[in-house]
Design an enzyme around this catalytic site. Sequence first.
Site, PDB file in Angstrom:
ATOM      1  N   GLU A 158      12.300   2.679   3.129  1.00 56.67           N
ATOM      2  CA  GLU A 158      11.398   3.209   4.139  1.00 56.67           C
ATOM      3  C   GLU A 158      11.932   3.149   5.575  1.00 56.67           C
ATOM      4  O   GLU A 158      11.452   3.887   6.426  1.00 56.67           O
ATOM      5  CB  GLU A 158      10.049   2.488   4.078  1.00 56.67           C
ATOM      6  CG  GLU A 158       9.360   2.574   2.727  1.00 56.67           C
ATOM      7  CD  GLU A 158       8.965   3.992   2.327  1.00 56.67           C
ATOM      8  OE1 GLU A 158       8.707   4.819   3.215  1.00 56.67           O
ATOM      9  OE2 GLU A 158       8.927   4.264   1.118  1.00 56.67           O
ATOM     10  N   SER A 199       4.738   9.051  -2.151  1.00 57.76           N
ATOM     11  CA  SER A 199       5.498   8.904  -3.401  1.00 57.76           C
ATOM     12  C   SER A 199       5.497   7.481  -3.945  1.00 57.76           C
ATOM     13  O   SER A 199       5.701   7.292  -5.145  1.00 57.76           O
ATOM     14  CB  SER A 199       6.934   9.401  -3.213  1.00 57.76           C
ATOM     15  OG  SER A 199       7.605   8.636  -2.234  1.00 57.76           O
ATOM     16  N   PHE A 244       0.846  -1.195   0.000  1.00 58.93           N
ATOM     17  CA  PHE A 244       0.000   0.000   0.000  1.00 58.93           C
ATOM     18  C   PHE A 244       0.879   1.242   0.000  1.00 58.93           C
ATOM     19  O   PHE A 244       1.720   1.423   0.866  1.00 58.93           O
ATOM     20  CB  PHE A 244      -0.912   0.015   1.223  1.00 58.93           C
ATOM     21  CG  PHE A 244      -1.818   1.225   1.280  1.00 58.93           C
ATOM     22  CD1 PHE A 244      -2.814   1.408   0.336  1.00 58.93           C
ATOM     23  CD2 PHE A 244      -1.680   2.170   2.286  1.00 58.93           C
ATOM     24  CE1 PHE A 244      -3.655   2.517   0.378  1.00 58.93           C
ATOM     25  CE2 PHE A 244      -2.520   3.279   2.356  1.00 58.93           C
ATOM     26  CZ  PHE A 244      -3.508   3.457   1.394  1.00 58.93           C
ATOM     27  N   GLY A 245       0.645   2.096  -1.001  1.00 61.51           N
ATOM     28  CA  GLY A 245       1.342   3.369  -1.094  1.00 61.51           C
ATOM     29  C   GLY A 245       0.387   4.525  -0.873  1.00 61.51           C
ATOM     30  O   GLY A 245      -0.722   4.518  -1.401  1.00 61.51           O
ATOM     31  N   TYR A 246       0.806   5.516  -0.102  1.00 61.70           N
ATOM     32  CA  TYR A 246      -0.039   6.667   0.209  1.00 61.70           C
ATOM     33  C   TYR A 246       0.655   7.987  -0.120  1.00 61.70           C
ATOM     34  O   TYR A 246       0.053   9.043  -0.036  1.00 61.70           O
ATOM     35  CB  TYR A 246      -0.436   6.650   1.689  1.00 61.70           C
ATOM     36  CG  TYR A 246       0.753   6.578   2.622  1.00 61.70           C
ATOM     37  CD1 TYR A 246       1.391   7.733   3.060  1.00 61.70           C
ATOM     38  CD2 TYR A 246       1.251   5.351   3.041  1.00 61.70           C
ATOM     39  CE1 TYR A 246       2.491   7.662   3.899  1.00 61.70           C
ATOM     40  CE2 TYR A 246       2.340   5.274   3.872  1.00 61.70           C
ATOM     41  CZ  TYR A 246       2.967   6.434   4.304  1.00 61.70           C
ATOM     42  OH  TYR A 246       4.054   6.351   5.120  1.00 61.70           O
TER      43      TYR A 246
END
Length: 177
Positions: free
Chosen positions: A84, A11, A7-9
């Site tokens: 990350e 960049s 899940f990306g929110y």
Amino acid sequence: MDEFWVFGYGSLMWNPGFPYEERLTARLAGYRRSLCVRSYVHRGTEERPGLVLGLDRGGSCKGVAFRVSEPDWNHTLAYLRERELVTSVYLERSVRLVLGDGRQVSALTYVIDRSHPQYAGNVSVDEAARVVHGAVGRSGANPVYVANTVSHLRELGIRDQWLESVVDAIAKFDHTG
């Protein structure tokens, strides 16, 4: 594990950096997108920190889910951890998503560690704009990062009223000095 979703929110939505087989909008309940991470390297410095996105508790967040093919699982996980977890400001979590087509899946994502010194907490729109305005780091100007985020969200059909308000407030700084 039958499937591996990420899940990306921020960049990751437009610059995932890993191969994927499927890409869909998705909603995560219980977390919200927030400029809650002090950036000392990429969008600011120790002397003039910027703010970057994190997933903080509360609300919900619409973003993008990527399904990674099995041969790419290990490489993708290693890449994401390197990207990350550099300063340990994020915590790796498995979360439940509702995909744009209605399916529910488990996905890997990164949420803010509220006990980390880089956690900025809940900042107001005006405070976020003040911090972001003029901050520059190794990856460029902080206002450009925030404006690009809003632009990419809009391209995906995702509205983030709070983040849009921050962009508007930054623009006011540009006009008033």
